[in-house]
Scaffold this active site. Structure first.
Site, PDB file in Angstrom:
ATOM      1  N   HIS A  83     -20.240  -0.745   2.064  1.00 53.63           N
ATOM      2  CA  HIS A  83     -19.774  -1.122   3.412  1.00 53.63           C
ATOM      3  C   HIS A  83     -19.139  -2.516   3.415  1.00 53.63           C
ATOM      4  O   HIS A  83     -19.192  -3.223   4.414  1.00 53.63           O
ATOM      5  CB  HIS A  83     -20.914  -1.090   4.433  1.00 53.63           C
ATOM      6  CG  HIS A  83     -21.754   0.151   4.356  1.00 53.63           C
ATOM      7  ND1 HIS A  83     -21.458   1.288   5.060  1.00 53.63           N
ATOM      8  CD2 HIS A  83     -22.870   0.418   3.632  1.00 53.63           C
ATOM      9  CE1 HIS A  83     -22.373   2.222   4.793  1.00 53.63           C
ATOM     10  NE2 HIS A  83     -23.234   1.716   3.916  1.00 53.63           N
TER      11      HIS A  83
ATOM     12  N   SER B  83       5.644 -18.578   0.273  1.00 52.36           N
ATOM     13  CA  SER B  83       6.123 -18.377   1.628  1.00 52.36           C
ATOM     14  C   SER B  83       7.305 -19.305   1.855  1.00 52.36           C
ATOM     15  O   SER B  83       7.352 -20.416   1.329  1.00 52.36           O
ATOM     16  CB  SER B  83       5.003 -18.700   2.614  1.00 52.36           C
ATOM     17  OG  SER B  83       5.542 -19.049   3.873  1.00 52.36           O
TER      18      SER B  83
ATOM     19  N   LYS C 182       1.102 -21.507   0.465  1.00 52.28           N
ATOM     20  CA  LYS C 182       0.806 -20.093   0.250  1.00 52.28           C
ATOM     21  C   LYS C 182       1.169 -19.582  -1.148  1.00 52.28           C
ATOM     22  O   LYS C 182       2.153 -19.963  -1.741  1.00 52.28           O
ATOM     23  CB  LYS C 182       1.583 -19.239   1.276  1.00 52.28           C
ATOM     24  CG  LYS C 182       1.119 -19.423   2.698  1.00 52.28           C
ATOM     25  CD  LYS C 182      -0.179 -18.701   2.983  1.00 52.28           C
ATOM     26  CE  LYS C 182       0.039 -17.219   3.084  1.00 52.28           C
ATOM     27  NZ  LYS C 182       0.317 -16.745   4.412  1.00 52.28           N
TER      28      LYS C 182
ATOM     29  N   GLU D  10       0.113  -5.911  -2.770  1.00 53.98           N
ATOM     30  CA  GLU D  10       0.414  -5.352  -1.441  1.00 53.98           C
ATOM     31  C   GLU D  10       1.479  -4.271  -1.515  1.00 53.98           C
ATOM     32  O   GLU D  10       1.405  -3.250  -0.837  1.00 53.98           O
ATOM     33  CB  GLU D  10       0.859  -6.478  -0.490  1.00 53.98           C
ATOM     34  CG  GLU D  10      -0.303  -7.369  -0.086  1.00 53.98           C
ATOM     35  CD  GLU D  10       0.127  -8.625   0.670  1.00 53.98           C
ATOM     36  OE1 GLU D  10      -0.752  -9.347   1.128  1.00 53.98           O
ATOM     37  OE2 GLU D  10       1.342  -8.880   0.792  1.00 53.98           O
TER      38      GLU D  10
END
Ligand code: ARG
Length: 459
Positions: free
Chosen positions: A156, A277, A283, A290
């Site tokens: 979980h 970024s 970043k 992704e």
């Protein structure tokens, strides 16, 4: 427009309709397969006395030249042809004259395209399998390196029990190993040759289907000519297997994205596999992971499209089936690219051992082991569960891990605890004691790693 079927028509095809119908822009990928099939067919026709040896040789020579000239760029595949089959036949006739017109004896584009697609899928299964094997090698290296790297295991997405990184990666090893065996199943089942089925009902020529099947590396010919030209099960099976591979990669990507986040910091993706970024200088984004996760959608999409396309098609061949190509080609390219990139990202990724261990320590992941300690000292499991539950509550409110509570604190909950509890619940012991088959203990993992190593040598 070079068409193979002008005889019956009195009018040119509408320009848009022609373009809509044509498949040359994408089925040119099947050129090598188409030519291999044609060569086998020509040899068989000659062996059966349908072509003379001279005609056979002229056809084989012509086909060889078409392949060489296309590969060298001397001959261009243009939109002037409807599909790859027309391209080859028209060029053959241009090169060797009327003899070229005999190649299509006893054959239809329906069995031809079924053959080409099977040959292509069969070959690509081999390529995808190689990529998966490479990924498994990388996984195995990491498993060996991290056999003692403790980390929290989750259920979980809550810290559950301590495990090791090798154990966690070993789960993915099993997934990709199954993927390889699934692909092998698809390959074994598709390996019957449709050539010689004609348009749908076989032919009146004495074709030797067993011979073409053998020449092209099939187990034998397909058994029903209608099924031969209308079967795309193997495409659907392939797309299912590819979807499952992507599902595995996507889960793995999701974990890496989490692990790479500022909150987890379990891993650091190498600069070579991250991007920045345009506005936020701090970043470093896990774009590759992704994108792999994102591209899963299009491979699932290909599977759903193909299932939907096939569901309403009456026997035998219908043009709907031409839709299989772009979907399948795209799914194959996507999967090969994703497996390869993922492997590179994994190989270069830094695993932050101390962070993982620290995280395992602070999630009460050894609570089950504390309960087991009580059970080993005669407390029934249900009572032990309750006692440790209270201990955890106490630990949370005092900001302490179980390992950091004093013996006096332990005694507030049960007199059974002795000094040896610290050893019993140390993360190292918790992992070490788990040595059943498939468990994360060092001894159990060593067995699995040795087996994995042997598997990769054998397969
Ligand atoms: N381009 C077609 C396909 O991919 C080849 C078969 C054409 N057959 C036909 N009867 N029109 O399916």
């Amino acid at each position: 427009m070079a068409q193979l079927w002008g005889g019956r028509f009195t009018k040119q095809t509408d320009k848009l309709a022609y373009a809509f119908n044509a498949s040359i822009s994408f089925d040119q990928r099947l050129l090598t397969q188409d030519i291999a099939g044609s060569c086998a067919h020509a040899k068989m026709l000659a062996a059966q006395g349908i072509l003379t040896p001279h005609e056979r040789d002229a056809i084989l020579q012509g086909l060889k030249e078409i392949l060489a000239d296309t590969q060298s760029g001397k001959l261009k595949i243009t939109e002037q042809y409807e599909d790859v089959h027309s391209f080859v036949e028209a060029n053959l006739i241009e090169r060797i004259g009327d003899i070229g017109k005999k190649l299509h004896t006893g054959r239809s584009r329906n069995d031809q395209v079924a053959l080409d697609m099977k040959l292509y899928v069969r070959e690509e299964i081999g390529n995808i399998d190689e990529e998966l094997k490479e990924l498994l090698q990388i996984l195995l290296e990491k498993m060996k390196e991290h056999i003692d790297t403790i980390m929290p295991g989750f259920t979980h997405l809550q810290k559950a029990q301590p495990t090791t990184l090798a154990h966690h990666l070993g789960a993915y090893f099993e997934m990709f190993r199954r993927d390889r065996s699934r692909l092998a199943d698809v390959k074994a089942r598709l390996n019957l040759c449709p050539l010689g089925s004609g348009a749908l009902a076989g032919t009146t020529y004495p074709l030797d289907r067993a011979s073409t099947a053998k020449q092209l590396g099939f187990h034998g010919p397909t058994r029903n000519s209608m099924d031969s030209v209308s079967d795309r099960d193997y495409v659907i099976e392939l797309l299912s297997a590819l979807s499952i591979i992507m599902m595995h990669l996507s889960r793995f990507s999701e974990e890496i994205i989490l692990w790479n986040s500022n909150e987890y910091r379990f891993v650091e993706i190498d600069d070579a596999y991250s991007t920045g970024s345009s506005i936020m200088p701090q970043k470093k984004n896990p774009d590759i992971a992704e994108l792999v996760r994102g591209k899963t959608g299009r491979v699932y999409g290909a599977l759903m499209s193909m299932l939907t396309t096939m569901k309403g098609i009456p026997l035998a061949y219908d043009k709907d089936m031409q839709e299989d190509k772009e979907l399948t080609f795209d799914a194959i390219d996507t999967v090969k690219g994703c497996v390869r990139l993922f492997g590179g990202m994994l190989r270069t990724m830094k695993f932050c051992k101390p962070r993982m261990e620290e995280s395992a320590k602070h999630g009460f992941t050894n609570a089950t082991d504390a309960a087991d300690y009580l059970v080993n000292h005669g407390v029934p499991f249900r009572d032990a569960h309750g006692i440790v539950g209270q201990l955890v509550l106490y630990g949370i409110s005092h900001g302490k891990a179980l390992d950091d509570l004093t013996l006096e604190e332990y005694h507030q909950f049960s007199p059974v605890f002795e000094k040896d509890v610290y050893d019993a619940i140390s993360l190292k012991t918790c992992v070490e004691k788990r040595n059943t088959i498939g468990a994360p203990g060092h001894r159990a993992m060593e067995v699995e790693i040795a087996e994995a190593e042997e598997y990769l040598i054998r397969n």
